[in-house]
Design a protein around this motif. Sequence first.
Motif, short mmCIF file in Angstrom:
data_model
loop_
_atom_site.label_atom_id
_atom_site.label_comp_id
_atom_site.label_asym_id
_atom_site.label_seq_id
_atom_site.Cartn_x
_atom_site.Cartn_y
_atom_site.Cartn_z
N ILE A 1 0.81 -1.23 0.00
CA ILE A 1 0.00 0.00 0.00
C ILE A 1 0.84 1.27 0.00
O ILE A 1 0.30 2.37 0.06
N THR A 2 2.16 1.16 -0.09
CA THR A 2 3.02 2.35 0.02
C THR A 2 2.84 3.30 -1.17
O THR A 2 2.72 4.51 -0.99
N ARG A 3 2.85 2.77 -2.37
CA ARG A 3 2.80 3.59 -3.58
C ARG A 3 1.54 4.46 -3.59
O ARG A 3 0.43 3.98 -3.42
N GLY A 4 1.73 5.77 -3.80
CA GLY A 4 0.61 6.70 -3.85
C GLY A 4 0.36 7.44 -2.54
O GLY A 4 -0.41 8.40 -2.52
N ARG A 5 1.01 7.01 -1.46
CA ARG A 5 0.85 7.73 -0.20
C ARG A 5 1.54 9.09 -0.26
O ARG A 5 2.51 9.28 -1.00
N VAL A 6 1.06 10.02 0.54
CA VAL A 6 1.66 11.35 0.61
C VAL A 6 2.00 11.71 2.05
O VAL A 6 1.47 11.11 3.00
N GLY A 7 2.88 12.69 2.18
CA GLY A 7 3.26 13.21 3.48
C GLY A 7 3.81 14.61 3.31
O GLY A 7 4.09 15.06 2.19
N LEU A 8 3.96 15.33 4.42
CA LEU A 8 4.48 16.68 4.39
C LEU A 8 5.77 16.74 5.20
O LEU A 8 5.87 16.15 6.27
N LEU A 9 6.76 17.47 4.69
CA LEU A 9 8.00 17.64 5.43
C LEU A 9 7.80 18.64 6.57
O LEU A 9 7.34 19.77 6.34
N GLY A 10 8.15 18.23 7.78
CA GLY A 10 8.16 19.14 8.91
C GLY A 10 9.54 19.68 9.17
O GLY A 10 9.76 20.45 10.12
N ILE A 11 10.49 19.29 8.33
CA ILE A 11 11.89 19.70 8.43
C ILE A 11 12.44 19.86 7.01
O ILE A 11 11.83 19.43 6.04
N GLU A 12 13.60 20.47 6.89
CA GLU A 12 14.32 20.46 5.62
C GLU A 12 14.94 19.08 5.46
O GLU A 12 15.55 18.56 6.38
N ALA A 13 14.76 18.46 4.29
CA ALA A 13 15.24 17.09 4.12
C ALA A 13 15.48 16.78 2.65
O ALA A 13 14.94 17.45 1.76
N PHE B 1 -4.80 14.47 -2.71
CA PHE B 1 -4.15 13.20 -3.06
C PHE B 1 -4.55 12.09 -2.10
O PHE B 1 -4.68 10.93 -2.49
N GLU B 2 -4.75 12.42 -0.84
CA GLU B 2 -5.20 11.40 0.12
C GLU B 2 -6.57 10.87 -0.30
O GLU B 2 -6.81 9.66 -0.28
N TYR B 3 -7.45 11.77 -0.69
CA TYR B 3 -8.79 11.35 -1.10
C TYR B 3 -8.74 10.51 -2.37
O TYR B 3 -9.50 9.55 -2.53
N HIS B 4 -7.84 10.85 -3.28
CA HIS B 4 -7.76 10.16 -4.57
C HIS B 4 -6.65 9.11 -4.58
O HIS B 4 -6.11 8.79 -5.66
N TYR B 5 -6.35 8.53 -3.44
CA TYR B 5 -5.28 7.54 -3.33
C TYR B 5 -5.45 6.39 -4.32
O TYR B 5 -4.51 6.02 -5.03
N GLU B 6 -6.64 5.81 -4.39
CA GLU B 6 -6.86 4.68 -5.29
C GLU B 6 -6.71 5.08 -6.75
O GLU B 6 -6.20 4.31 -7.57
N ASP B 7 -7.14 6.30 -7.10
CA ASP B 7 -6.99 6.76 -8.48
C ASP B 7 -5.51 6.96 -8.82
O ASP B 7 -5.08 6.67 -9.95
N LEU B 8 -4.74 7.45 -7.88
CA LEU B 8 -3.30 7.64 -8.09
C LEU B 8 -2.61 6.30 -8.35
O LEU B 8 -1.73 6.20 -9.21
N ARG B 9 -3.00 5.28 -7.62
CA ARG B 9 -2.35 3.98 -7.76
C ARG B 9 -2.60 3.36 -9.14
O ARG B 9 -1.80 2.54 -9.59
N LYS B 10 -3.67 3.77 -9.78
CA LYS B 10 -3.95 3.25 -11.12
C LYS B 10 -2.97 3.81 -12.15
O LYS B 10 -2.88 3.29 -13.27
N LEU B 11 -2.24 4.87 -11.78
CA LEU B 11 -1.26 5.45 -12.70
C LEU B 11 -0.05 4.55 -12.88
O LEU B 11 0.65 4.63 -13.88
#
Length: 453
Positions: free
Chosen positions: A325-337, A363-373
Motif C-alpha cells: 500500500i506504500t505507492r501513492g501515499r503522501v506526506g508533508l515535510l516538517g523539516i528540511e530534508a 491526493f489522500e482522497y484520490h489515493y486509489e486513483d493515483l495507484r492506477k497510474l
Amino acid sequence: MSKNLRQAASGSPSDDPGTTKDFEFTQIAADWSSVTLGEENPKALLAIRNGLTTKQDQNNGDYKVSRIETIGGGWIDETRVRFASDLKEKDLEKYRIQKGDILFSHINSDPHLGKTGFAERDYEDLLHGMNLLLIRANPEVFEAEFLNRVFQYYREIGVFISICSRSVNQSSINQSKLKAVEVPLPPLPEQKKIAHILSMVQRAIEAQERIIQTTTELKKALMHKLFTEGLHNEPPKQTEIGPAPESWMMCKVGDVAKIQSGGTPARDIADNWSDGTIPWVKTGEINYCVIHDTEEKITPVGLTNSAARLFPEGTLLMAMYGQGITRGRVGLLGIEAATNQACASITPTDKRRISSKFLYYFFEYHYEDLRKLGHGANQRNMNAALIRSFPLMLPKLHEQAAMVTVFESLDEKRVLHERKWNQLQNLFRTLLQELMTAKIRIHDVNLQYEIRS
C-alpha cells in the motif's frame, strides 16, 4: 500442592510479603503459591477441551460459532464468527460459551499462538468452535480473568512458543503440554484486584480505539462530501476521477505544481553516510503524516555527489514506488530534508491558486486513483510525468483553506488519541509484567486517569 492451593485460595500468605522467589518461567511473590493447569486436587480447571466440529456457514445459521478470528484484543468479537444450524441439544449445552470461559489459540502461526478471548457474559447463541481450546477455570482456585491475564503474560514472554510443536506454517500446543504448564497463584482477593486493574487499563485502550475509529470514519465521510459537493453543497459534475463540485476548476497537477525526485548517495562510499546529519526520506516513511525525522541521514558530501537535493519544510512528498500500500501515499515535510529517487516532491508554482496542504488532502482522497497510474511488469510504479498528468480539481483559495482546517482538526484529534493509545498500551504491558512478577503489588498501584473524547 493441595495444601498450597487451599492456602492460596483462602488468602493466607505463605511467606513474607514484599519478597520474591524463583519460578519456572520468571519470579513471583514469595507469599504466592503456584499450580499446574492439570492439577486435580482440587481441580485447577473445570474444563479444557476442543471445539465443536460441524458444518459452518459464513453468513447464516441459528447459532454463532467461534473461530480463530473471533478472539482479538483479549476479548471475544461476536462480529467475526461463522454460523451453524440443526445442532443437537447436548451439543448446545456442551459447547455454549459461559461467562469466564477463555478461548485459547493452540494452533496458529508463532506470532498468534496463545492468543486468548475472554467471555465477559453468558452467551445464548455463541458456541465454541474448532481450532480453539476452551478453558474453564475452577472459581475456587482461579479468578477467571486473572488466568486470562496470565496467559497474556506468558504469550508476551514466549512460554507458549517454548512448549509448542512445529509443522509447516503453524505451531500447536496439545492439551497435555498445556496442562503441565505451571502458573502463579496469588490469593483469590489479590487475583481479583490484579485482574480489575488490568481490565481498567484495557477498557481505556478500547475507548481510545473507538475514538480513533470514529474520527477516521468521520474524516472519510467529510472528505467524500467536500470533494464531491464542496463547501456549499454544489451539484457535482463528472470528471476523469469521479464527481467534483460544479464550480471547481479542472487542470492537471503539472499546470500548478513542479514535480521533482531525489537520489541515493552511493552506499559503498563511507563519506556519503558516516556521521550524516541531513535527513533523508524513504518511501516507507511517507504515510499521511508530517515527517519530523528520518531513519537514515546523509552527509553534505553525499548530497553533493548524488541526485539527492534538499527540499524545504512544508514540501509535499509522494511515494512513487513501494510494495503493498506504500505507492501513492503522501506526506508533508516538517523539516528540511532530502529524499531518495522513489519519492516525488510536489511544489506549487503559484501559491495564489493552490496550497500544498490542499494538494495533500486531495491526493489522500484520490489515493486509489493515483495507484492506477502505476505501471511496470512486476511492480506498478509511478513517475513524475504520470503525476504531472493527473487531473486536479481546484476550488478558490479561501475554500481550500477552510477544507484544510476541517481535515487538520480531525487529524490532530486522531493523533492525540493515537498518542494516548500508545501510552496506555505501554502502561498495560508494564503493569502486566510487574504485577505478574510481583515487582509491584496491588497496594502499591494507584491508577488515576480520565478518558476525554
